[in-house]
Design a protein around this motif. Structure first.
Motif, PDB file in Angstrom:
ATOM      1  N   ALA A  16      -9.569  13.597  -5.780  1.00  0.00           N
ATOM      2  CA  ALA A  16      -9.103  12.552  -4.859  1.00  0.00           C
ATOM      3  C   ALA A  16     -10.154  11.473  -4.708  1.00  0.00           C
ATOM      4  N   SER A  17      -9.671  10.269  -4.505  1.00  0.00           N
ATOM      5  CA  SER A  17     -10.568   9.172  -4.146  1.00  0.00           C
ATOM      6  C   SER A  17      -9.791   8.232  -3.241  1.00  0.00           C
ATOM      7  N   ASP A  18     -10.498   7.741  -2.221  1.00  0.00           N
ATOM      8  CA  ASP A  18      -9.818   6.757  -1.383  1.00  0.00           C
ATOM      9  C   ASP A  18      -9.838   5.441  -2.134  1.00  0.00           C
ATOM     10  N   THR A  19      -8.930   4.607  -1.802  1.00  0.00           N
ATOM     11  CA  THR A  19      -8.836   3.366  -2.545  1.00  0.00           C
ATOM     12  C   THR A  19      -8.657   2.200  -1.597  1.00  0.00           C
ATOM     13  N   GLU A  20      -9.249   1.118  -1.953  1.00  0.00           N
ATOM     14  CA  GLU A  20      -9.139  -0.117  -1.184  1.00  0.00           C
ATOM     15  C   GLU A  20      -8.084  -0.976  -1.864  1.00  0.00           C
ATOM     16  N   LEU A  21      -7.047  -1.328  -1.127  1.00  0.00           N
ATOM     17  CA  LEU A  21      -5.939  -2.082  -1.701  1.00  0.00           C
ATOM     18  C   LEU A  21      -6.029  -3.577  -1.418  1.00  0.00           C
ATOM     19  N   ASP A  22      -7.127  -4.026  -0.861  1.00  0.00           N
ATOM     20  CA  ASP A  22      -7.253  -5.441  -0.505  1.00  0.00           C
ATOM     21  C   ASP A  22      -7.139  -6.375  -1.705  1.00  0.00           C
ATOM     22  N   ASP A  23      -7.604  -5.940  -2.876  1.00  0.00           N
ATOM     23  CA  ASP A  23      -7.555  -6.789  -4.065  1.00  0.00           C
ATOM     24  C   ASP A  23      -6.306  -6.557  -4.909  1.00  0.00           C
ATOM     25  N   VAL A  24      -5.443  -5.650  -4.462  1.00  0.00           N
ATOM     26  CA  VAL A  24      -4.220  -5.337  -5.206  1.00  0.00           C
ATOM     27  C   VAL A  24      -3.110  -6.251  -4.708  1.00  0.00           C
ATOM     28  N   GLU A  25      -2.567  -7.044  -5.638  1.00  0.00           N
ATOM     29  CA  GLU A  25      -1.509  -7.989  -5.260  1.00  0.00           C
ATOM     30  C   GLU A  25      -0.159  -7.643  -5.872  1.00  0.00           C
ATOM     31  N   THR A  26      -0.155  -6.874  -6.964  1.00  0.00           N
ATOM     32  CA  THR A  26       1.086  -6.547  -7.651  1.00  0.00           C
ATOM     33  C   THR A  26       1.113  -5.070  -8.010  1.00  0.00           C
ATOM     34  N   LEU A  27       2.296  -4.603  -8.388  1.00  0.00           N
ATOM     35  CA  LEU A  27       2.422  -3.226  -8.841  1.00  0.00           C
ATOM     36  C   LEU A  27       1.595  -3.002 -10.097  1.00  0.00           C
ATOM     37  N   SER A  28       1.508  -3.995 -10.940  1.00  0.00           N
ATOM     38  CA  SER A  28       0.700  -3.901 -12.152  1.00  0.00           C
ATOM     39  C   SER A  28      -0.778  -3.692 -11.808  1.00  0.00           C
ATOM     40  N   ASP A  29      -1.271  -4.416 -10.809  1.00  0.00           N
ATOM     41  CA  ASP A  29      -2.659  -4.232 -10.346  1.00  0.00           C
ATOM     42  C   ASP A  29      -2.868  -2.804  -9.854  1.00  0.00           C
ATOM     43  N   ALA A  75      11.017  -0.695   6.578  1.00  0.00           N
ATOM     44  CA  ALA A  75       9.704  -0.654   7.229  1.00  0.00           C
ATOM     45  C   ALA A  75       8.613  -1.114   6.270  1.00  0.00           C
ATOM     46  N   ALA A  76       8.701  -0.697   5.022  1.00  0.00           N
ATOM     47  CA  ALA A  76       7.700  -1.083   4.028  1.00  0.00           C
ATOM     48  C   ALA A  76       7.753  -2.578   3.745  1.00  0.00           C
ATOM     49  N   ALA A  77       8.932  -3.185   3.845  1.00  0.00           N
ATOM     50  CA  ALA A  77       9.072  -4.615   3.574  1.00  0.00           C
ATOM     51  C   ALA A  77       8.309  -5.469   4.576  1.00  0.00           C
ATOM     52  N   ARG A  78       8.024  -4.904   5.731  1.00  0.00           N
ATOM     53  CA  ARG A  78       7.263  -5.626   6.758  1.00  0.00           C
ATOM     54  C   ARG A  78       5.758  -5.423   6.599  1.00  0.00           C
ATOM     55  N   SER A  79       5.358  -4.780   5.522  1.00  0.00           N
ATOM     56  CA  SER A  79       3.960  -4.457   5.272  1.00  0.00           C
ATOM     57  C   SER A  79       3.505  -5.096   3.970  1.00  0.00           C
ATOM     58  N   SER A  80       2.317  -5.642   3.965  1.00  0.00           N
ATOM     59  CA  SER A  80       1.822  -6.253   2.724  1.00  0.00           C
ATOM     60  C   SER A  80       1.665  -5.211   1.620  1.00  0.00           C
ATOM     61  N   TYR A  81       1.279  -4.006   1.963  1.00  0.00           N
ATOM     62  CA  TYR A  81       1.155  -2.962   0.946  1.00  0.00           C
ATOM     63  C   TYR A  81       2.527  -2.488   0.492  1.00  0.00           C
ATOM     64  N   GLY A  82       3.462  -2.424   1.404  1.00  0.00           N
ATOM     65  CA  GLY A  82       4.816  -2.021   1.047  1.00  0.00           C
ATOM     66  C   GLY A  82       5.479  -3.009   0.116  1.00  0.00           C
ATOM     67  N   GLU A  83       5.213  -4.284   0.327  1.00  0.00           N
ATOM     68  CA  GLU A  83       5.802  -5.315  -0.526  1.00  0.00           C
ATOM     69  C   GLU A  83       5.385  -5.152  -1.983  1.00  0.00           C
ATOM     70  N   ILE A  84       4.187  -4.605  -2.211  1.00  0.00           N
ATOM     71  CA  ILE A  84       3.721  -4.362  -3.582  1.00  0.00           C
ATOM     72  C   ILE A  84       4.642  -3.355  -4.271  1.00  0.00           C
ATOM     73  N   LEU A  85       5.103  -2.350  -3.523  1.00  0.00           N
ATOM     74  CA  LEU A  85       5.916  -1.288  -4.102  1.00  0.00           C
ATOM     75  C   LEU A  85       7.387  -1.666  -4.241  1.00  0.00           C
ATOM     76  N   LEU A  86       7.860  -2.568  -3.402  1.00  0.00           N
ATOM     77  CA  LEU A  86       9.282  -2.913  -3.371  1.00  0.00           C
ATOM     78  C   LEU A  86       9.606  -3.971  -4.420  1.00  0.00           C
ATOM     79  N   THR A  87       9.634  -3.537  -5.649  1.00  0.00           N
ATOM     80  CA  THR A  87       9.927  -4.440  -6.761  1.00  0.00           C
ATOM     81  C   THR A  87      11.421  -4.754  -6.792  1.00  0.00           C
ATOM     82  N   ASP A  88      11.787  -5.811  -7.497  1.00  0.00           N
ATOM     83  CA  ASP A  88      13.197  -6.157  -7.669  1.00  0.00           C
ATOM     84  C   ASP A  88      13.964  -4.976  -8.266  1.00  0.00           C
ATOM     85  N   GLU A  89      13.383  -4.349  -9.268  1.00  0.00           N
ATOM     86  CA  GLU A  89      14.037  -3.220  -9.927  1.00  0.00           C
ATOM     87  C   GLU A  89      14.283  -2.079  -8.944  1.00  0.00           C
ATOM     88  N   LEU A  90      13.295  -1.768  -8.115  1.00  0.00           N
ATOM     89  CA  LEU A  90      13.419  -0.688  -7.147  1.00  0.00           C
ATOM     90  C   LEU A  90      14.535  -0.968  -6.144  1.00  0.00           C
TER      91      LEU A  90
END
Length: 178
Positions: A16-29, A75-90
């Protein structure tokens, strides 16, 4: 409060490792970040949780496309991290569906600053007319082969990340990064 962790499957078990998502902008990132956590093309799970609101699981198996499960899309759509996961395909949309179709616009004078959507709750919430479903979206079988069934995954709510880690036999390593 958010919590995000990477669980990388190795020959010796889970790391396990904790991760900082501040620099993650897309699902690809996010997928690239997960792949960096594994020396081999092993399975890597990204577990993201917003306390008492939603959780998400992203599974990366080598160079394959990420598999995603989100417990509550609205709920995830109201979150910046959730928006990364909510792709058009999903969400079952064609890529680019959120771009306005200029030929379909009704130019009835409201473009001069009048607001005809005063009674529209979606407009008040700042939603761009897109309806995001309440409840789970994505691949609910994302963890089936790892011992977490679709039924179990859908029944998780509070403390979901810890329950997933416990089912995987990775709760001790997850606690080291919490």
């Amino acid at each position: 409060m958010y919590f995000a962790a990477l669980l990388a499957r190795t020959e010796d078990g889970w790391e396990a490792s904790d991760t900082e998502l501040d620099d993650v902008e897309t699902l690809s990132d996010l997928a690239d970040l997960a792949r960096e956590a594994s020396a081999e093309d092993d399975t890597v799970l990204v577990l993201i949780e917003q306390e008492d609101a939603w959780f998400g699981v992203v599974r990366i198996d080598g160079e394959e496309d990420p598999r995603i499960y989100v417990s509550d899309a609205a709920a995830a759509a109201r979150s910046s991290y959730g928006e990364i996961l909510l792709t058009d395909e999903l969400l079952g949309r064609e890529p680019g569906d959120d771009d306005p179709d200029l030929d379909a616009l009704d130019l009835d004078g409201t473009e001069d600053g009048e607001d005809e959507d005063d009674d529209d709750p979606a407009a008040e919430a700042g939603v761009s007319g897109e309806i995001v479903p309440h409840g789970p979206v994505g691949d609910a079988q994302v963890l089936d082969d790892l011992g977490v069934s679709e039924k179990q995954l859908k029944s998780l709510s509070e403390d979901a990340v810890n329950e997933i880690a416990e089912s995987l036999g990775a709760s001790e390593v997850l606690e080291t990064v919490r």
